[in-house]
Design a protein around this motif. Structure first.
Motif, PDB file in Angstrom:
ATOM      1  N   ALA A 215       0.815  -1.216   0.000  1.00 23.28           N
ATOM      2  CA  ALA A 215       0.000   0.000   0.000  1.00 23.28           C
ATOM      3  C   ALA A 215       0.847   1.265   0.000  1.00 23.28           C
ATOM      4  CB  ALA A 215      -0.922  -0.008   1.221  1.00 23.28           C
ATOM      5  N   TYR A 216       2.139   1.174   0.360  1.00 20.14           N
ATOM      6  CA  TYR A 216       2.961   2.380   0.369  1.00 20.14           C
ATOM      7  C   TYR A 216       3.402   2.808  -1.028  1.00 20.14           C
ATOM      8  CZ  TYR A 216       6.526  -1.320   0.974  1.00 20.14           C
ATOM      9  OH  TYR A 216       7.285  -2.452   0.878  1.00 20.14           O
ATOM     10  N   TRP A 217       3.088   2.037  -2.057  1.00 19.48           N
ATOM     11  CA  TRP A 217       3.255   2.506  -3.435  1.00 19.48           C
ATOM     12  C   TRP A 217       1.954   3.184  -3.855  1.00 19.48           C
ATOM     13  CZ3 TRP A 217       7.613   2.887  -6.140  1.00 19.48           C
ATOM     14  CH2 TRP A 217       8.716   2.105  -5.760  1.00 19.48           C
ATOM     15  N   HIS A 218       1.974   4.483  -4.041  1.00 13.89           N
ATOM     16  CA  HIS A 218       0.781   5.253  -4.364  1.00 13.89           C
ATOM     17  C   HIS A 218       0.740   5.565  -5.858  1.00 13.89           C
ATOM     18  CE1 HIS A 218      -0.112   6.964  -0.067  1.00 13.89           C
ATOM     19  NE2 HIS A 218      -0.003   5.652  -0.096  1.00 13.89           N
ATOM     20  N   ARG A 219      -0.382   5.292  -6.479  1.00 10.02           N
ATOM     21  CA  ARG A 219      -0.592   5.592  -7.896  1.00 10.02           C
ATOM     22  C   ARG A 219      -1.220   6.966  -8.053  1.00 10.02           C
ATOM     23  NH1 ARG A 219      -5.268   3.533 -11.870  1.00 10.02           N
ATOM     24  NH2 ARG A 219      -6.179   5.332 -10.839  1.00 10.02           N
ATOM     25  N   HIS A 220      -0.794   7.681  -9.094  1.00 10.26           N
ATOM     26  CA  HIS A 220      -1.410   8.962  -9.432  1.00 10.26           C
ATOM     27  C   HIS A 220      -1.460   9.074 -10.956  1.00 10.26           C
ATOM     28  CE1 HIS A 220      -2.584  13.168  -9.146  1.00 10.26           C
ATOM     29  NE2 HIS A 220      -1.664  13.443 -10.056  1.00 10.26           N
ATOM     30  N   GLY A 221      -2.640   9.390 -11.505  1.00 14.83           N
ATOM     31  CA  GLY A 221      -2.798   9.542 -12.939  1.00 14.83           C
ATOM     32  C   GLY A 221      -3.635   8.422 -13.523  1.00 14.83           C
ATOM     33  N   ALA A 222      -3.872   8.507 -14.823  1.00 17.93           N
ATOM     34  CA  ALA A 222      -4.697   7.526 -15.531  1.00 17.93           C
ATOM     35  C   ALA A 222      -3.833   6.392 -16.061  1.00 17.93           C
ATOM     36  CB  ALA A 222      -5.435   8.207 -16.691  1.00 17.93           C
ATOM     37  N   GLY A 223      -4.269   5.159 -15.809  1.00 20.75           N
ATOM     38  CA  GLY A 223      -3.523   4.001 -16.279  1.00 20.75           C
ATOM     39  C   GLY A 223      -3.458   2.931 -15.215  1.00 20.75           C
ATOM     40  N   ASP A 224      -2.609   1.957 -15.433  1.00 19.64           N
ATOM     41  CA  ASP A 224      -2.542   0.779 -14.582  1.00 19.64           C
ATOM     42  C   ASP A 224      -1.185   0.693 -13.897  1.00 19.64           C
ATOM     43  OD1 ASP A 224      -3.312  -1.585 -13.413  1.00 19.64           O
ATOM     44  OD2 ASP A 224      -2.843  -2.820 -15.159  1.00 19.64           O
ATOM     45  N   VAL A 225      -1.185   0.487 -12.586  1.00 21.04           N
ATOM     46  CA  VAL A 225       0.030   0.212 -11.820  1.00 21.04           C
ATOM     47  C   VAL A 225      -0.197  -1.106 -11.109  1.00 21.04           C
ATOM     48  CG1 VAL A 225       1.570   0.956  -9.972  1.00 21.04           C
ATOM     49  CG2 VAL A 225       0.545   2.658 -11.504  1.00 21.04           C
ATOM     50  N   ARG A 226       0.655  -2.101 -11.357  1.00 24.54           N
ATOM     51  CA  ARG A 226       0.412  -3.442 -10.823  1.00 24.54           C
ATOM     52  C   ARG A 226       1.724  -4.208 -10.746  1.00 24.54           C
ATOM     53  NH1 ARG A 226      -0.503  -3.407 -16.271  1.00 24.54           N
ATOM     54  NH2 ARG A 226       0.196  -5.192 -17.507  1.00 24.54           N
TER      55      ARG A 226
ATOM     56  N   HIS B 181       4.411 -10.542 -13.015  1.00 25.69           N
ATOM     57  CA  HIS B 181       5.512 -11.505 -13.109  1.00 25.69           C
ATOM     58  C   HIS B 181       6.756 -11.008 -12.349  1.00 25.69           C
ATOM     59  CE1 HIS B 181       2.914 -13.330 -16.029  1.00 25.69           C
ATOM     60  NE2 HIS B 181       3.077 -12.348 -16.893  1.00 25.69           N
ATOM     61  N   GLY B 182       6.542 -10.486 -11.132  1.00 25.93           N
ATOM     62  CA  GLY B 182       7.667 -10.052 -10.317  1.00 25.93           C
ATOM     63  C   GLY B 182       8.238  -8.702 -10.697  1.00 25.93           C
ATOM     64  N   MET B 183       7.471  -7.861 -11.394  1.00 23.71           N
ATOM     65  CA  MET B 183       7.922  -6.525 -11.786  1.00 23.71           C
ATOM     66  C   MET B 183       6.822  -5.515 -11.499  1.00 23.71           C
ATOM     67  SD  MET B 183       9.630  -7.417 -15.507  1.00 23.71           S
ATOM     68  CE  MET B 183       8.248  -8.480 -15.991  1.00 23.71           C
ATOM     69  N   ILE B 184       7.187  -4.356 -10.928  1.00 26.31           N
ATOM     70  CA  ILE B 184       6.224  -3.272 -10.876  1.00 26.31           C
ATOM     71  C   ILE B 184       6.026  -2.777 -12.297  1.00 26.31           C
ATOM     72  CG2 ILE B 184       7.960  -1.481 -10.386  1.00 26.31           C
ATOM     73  CD1 ILE B 184       5.790  -0.053  -8.722  1.00 26.31           C
ATOM     74  N   THR B 185       4.778  -2.618 -12.703  1.00 26.88           N
ATOM     75  CA  THR B 185       4.447  -2.288 -14.083  1.00 26.88           C
ATOM     76  C   THR B 185       3.530  -1.086 -14.124  1.00 26.88           C
ATOM     77  OG1 THR B 185       4.663  -4.607 -14.754  1.00 26.88           O
ATOM     78  CG2 THR B 185       3.401  -3.160 -16.221  1.00 26.88           C
ATOM     79  N   LEU B 186       3.935  -0.055 -14.871  1.00 29.27           N
ATOM     80  CA  LEU B 186       3.093   1.099 -15.157  1.00 29.27           C
ATOM     81  C   LEU B 186       2.752   1.036 -16.641  1.00 29.27           C
ATOM     82  CD1 LEU B 186       5.034   1.966 -12.710  1.00 29.27           C
ATOM     83  CD2 LEU B 186       4.457   4.312 -13.359  1.00 29.27           C
ATOM     84  N   GLU B 187       1.479   1.178 -16.974  1.00 22.44           N
ATOM     85  CA  GLU B 187       1.087   1.131 -18.380  1.00 22.44           C
ATOM     86  C   GLU B 187      -0.063   2.101 -18.627  1.00 22.44           C
ATOM     87  OE1 GLU B 187      -0.307  -2.099 -21.796  1.00 22.44           O
ATOM     88  OE2 GLU B 187       0.678  -2.785 -19.957  1.00 22.44           O
ATOM     89  N   THR B 188       0.065   2.903 -19.686  1.00 13.32           N
ATOM     90  CA  THR B 188      -0.957   3.899 -19.979  1.00 13.32           C
ATOM     91  C   THR B 188      -0.828   4.400 -21.408  1.00 13.32           C
ATOM     92  OG1 THR B 188      -1.976   5.937 -19.173  1.00 13.32           O
ATOM     93  CG2 THR B 188       0.424   5.882 -19.211  1.00 13.32           C
ATOM     94  N   HIS B 189      -1.883   5.088 -21.859  1.00 11.84           N
ATOM     95  CA  HIS B 189      -1.826   5.864 -23.093  1.00 11.84           C
ATOM     96  C   HIS B 189      -2.570   7.181 -22.914  1.00 11.84           C
ATOM     97  CE1 HIS B 189      -5.750   3.868 -23.400  1.00 11.84           C
ATOM     98  NE2 HIS B 189      -6.103   4.837 -24.222  1.00 11.84           N
ATOM     99  N   LYS B 190      -2.870   7.525 -21.654  1.00 10.02           N
ATOM    100  CA  LYS B 190      -3.635   8.735 -21.357  1.00 10.02           C
ATOM    101  C   LYS B 190      -2.883   9.589 -20.342  1.00 10.02           C
ATOM    102  CE  LYS B 190      -8.168   6.573 -22.066  1.00 10.02           C
ATOM    103  NZ  LYS B 190      -9.486   6.261 -21.435  1.00 10.02           N
ATOM    104  N   GLY B 191      -2.430  10.753 -20.763  1.00 13.54           N
ATOM    105  CA  GLY B 191      -1.789  11.668 -19.825  1.00 13.54           C
ATOM    106  C   GLY B 191      -0.531  11.084 -19.213  1.00 13.54           C
ATOM    107  N   SER B 192      -0.311  11.400 -17.931  1.00  6.98           N
ATOM    108  CA  SER B 192       0.873  10.926 -17.212  1.00  6.98           C
ATOM    109  C   SER B 192       0.455   9.980 -16.093  1.00  6.98           C
ATOM    110  CB  SER B 192       1.656  12.109 -16.628  1.00  6.98           C
ATOM    111  OG  SER B 192       2.161  12.931 -17.650  1.00  6.98           O
ATOM    112  N   LEU B 193       1.370   9.089 -15.711  1.00  3.91           N
ATOM    113  CA  LEU B 193       1.104   8.089 -14.684  1.00  3.91           C
ATOM    114  C   LEU B 193       2.321   7.995 -13.774  1.00  3.91           C
ATOM    115  CD1 LEU B 193      -0.733   5.787 -13.582  1.00  3.91           C
ATOM    116  CD2 LEU B 193       0.398   4.270 -15.221  1.00  3.91           C
TER     117      LEU B 193
END
Length: 247
Positions: free
Chosen positions: A48-59, A62-74
């Protein structure tokens, strides 16, 4: 026949380079010693201490933090783990799934842990590069509008792993790429001396349609700064300019 087979097995595909690791700045410069490291290795649900901000997916994927988007900034920010000095390092890769629209910037940086953010005027960038380009920037912003900056030409293909690190002390800041020191800045104006927290970001261009893009990191680490590196951190200083976005 065996020799020919061996070449096939070890040769890198065209357009790629050797994957960084297990050699990286942390072990190359002797940053490990007893009980001085915070490890962030992404297995299972993101804390929970990883906070997401912006449009898109943070997850976790397979053992990697992944940010993925096509809208604005994430952004994905590591909260509750702030430090005024120390060493931060990350191993990451990125992929742009499209080419017809605007390119994202892949950014890892330190930002003030509390108080006014001054529109990025106290941030320290481990790296910032546009997908599909061949130049990674490093920077250090300090009030009121100082911009210490440099760049490094490098291979930034889709899914090409690299390690980026920064060492922040009361007397200098050093930047490292793939286990090599590339810049060391000692001028007092570059030393903000404020608690910092770590942030991943995919930065879009306001008003433009962006290419679908992914950032992945399989680890991020922080080491305390209680003793010097075991190898020289001598390197050219940064270029000094003006940070015009300060507020």
């Amino acid at each position: 026949m065996l020799a020919g087979l061996l070449v096939v097995l070890v040769a890198s595909p065209p357009g790629t380079a050797a994957v960084p690791g297990p050699i990286h700045a942390g072990n190359t410069y002797g940053w490990y010693y007893k009980n001085n490291v915070e490890r962030h290795e992404f297995h299972g649900r993101l804390p929970a201490y990883w906070h997401r901000h912006g449009a898109g997916d943070v997850r976790d994927q397979h053992g990697m933090i992944t940010l993925e988007t096509h809208k604005g900034s994430l952004q994905a920010t590591l909260t509750g783990h702030s430090h005024t000095t120390g060493r931060w390092e990350v191993r990451l890769r990125s992929r742009a799934y499209q080419r017809q629209y605007a390119d994202y910037s892949v950014v890892t940086e330190l930002v003030p842990a509390k108080g006014p953010q001054h529109c990025g005027a106290q941030d320290v960038g481990l790296e910032s590069y546009r997908t599909g380009h061949k130049l990674a920037r490093m920077y250090d912003h300090t009030l009121t509008s100082n911009n210490f900056h440099a760049s490094k030409g490098m291979r930034l293909h889709n899914d090409q792993w690299h390690t980026f690190a920064v060492e922040v002390t009361h007397t200098h800041i050093s930047w490292f790429v793939d286990a090599h020191v590339v810049r060391t800045e000692r001028r007092p104006a570059a030393l903000a001396g404020v608690p910092m927290k770590f942030r991943f970001a995919l930065e879009g261009t306001p008003g433009k349609r962006m290419n679908q893009t992914r950032l992945q990191a399989d680890w991020m680490r922080y080491w305390t700064y209680n003793r010097p590196s075991t190898k020289s951190i001598k390197a050219p200083e940064m270029h000094k300019g003006t940070y015009r976005k300060a507020c």
